[in-house]
Design a protein around this motif. Structure first.
Motif, PDB file in Angstrom:
ATOM      1  N   TYR A 234      36.696  35.097  37.195  1.00 41.38           N
ATOM      2  CA  TYR A 234      37.164  36.360  36.609  1.00 41.38           C
ATOM      3  C   TYR A 234      36.540  37.512  37.383  1.00 41.38           C
TER       4      TYR A 234
ATOM      5  N   TYR B 115      42.733  36.996  35.858  1.00 37.91           N
ATOM      6  CA  TYR B 115      41.459  36.989  36.580  1.00 37.91           C
ATOM      7  C   TYR B 115      40.603  38.216  36.298  1.00 37.91           C
TER       8      TYR B 115
ATOM      9  N   PRO C 223      37.874  40.161  33.955  1.00 39.85           N
ATOM     10  CA  PRO C 223      36.836  39.729  33.008  1.00 39.85           C
ATOM     11  C   PRO C 223      36.980  40.447  31.663  1.00 39.85           C
TER      12      PRO C 223
ATOM     13  N   SER D  99      39.803  35.451  29.812  1.00 39.47           N
ATOM     14  CA  SER D  99      38.420  34.987  29.974  1.00 39.47           C
ATOM     15  C   SER D  99      37.765  34.855  28.605  1.00 39.47           C
TER      16      SER D  99
END
Length: 140
Positions: A46, A96, A98, A113
């Motif tokens: 991430y 990807y 965070p 995430s």
């Protein structure tokens, strides 16, 4: 960890299940159901806006696709840049990124995430943060 000689411990995973933590209910359910072996260590999965930051997270479809592609760098990852969800504010979340699923997040929640450490198996129910602190300090 203190009994084993540590001087400190990271407790982020434990506090994810605090009742005050505004995480998405799907994330909360995954944390409650997780075993200690479910969180995986990723060197940079991430990494949108957060490069070279190792972390642990629950395995999901984003991780599976990245691993199936051979763990390529960000620009070459499957679905890189795709908007997969939105925060309650309407702000887009790309694959990807965070960005854990919070209350009000919509979209592909499973693909976001979901941070978790190996201690995830020790917490099985939401409880007030004050109770978590009391439980932790009662053993000092």
């Amino acid at each position: 960890v203190l009994a084993l000689g540590a001087q400190a411990a990271w407790l982020g995973t434990r506090f994810l299940l605090a009742e005050e933590m505004p995480i998405h209910e799907d994330y909360r359910r995954r944390l409650i159901a997780a075993a200690e072996t479910d969180p995986q260590r990723y060197p940079n999965l991430y990494s949108v806006g957060w490069p070279d930051s190792p972390h642990r997270a629950l395995r999901n479809s984003t991780a599976d696709a990245w691993e199936a592609a051979g763990r390529p760098p960000l620009a070459q990852r499957p679905g890189a840049g795709d908007v997969i969800a939105h925060f309650a504010s309407g702000e887009a979340i790309v694959r990807y990124e965070p960005a854990p699923p919070m209350t009000g997040t919509t979209g592909d929640i499973e693909a976001l995430s979901m941070w978790a450490g190996q201690s995830v198996a020790l917490a099985r129910q939401p409880q007030p943060a004050a109770d978590i602190v009391a439980e932790l300090t009662s053993r000092l």
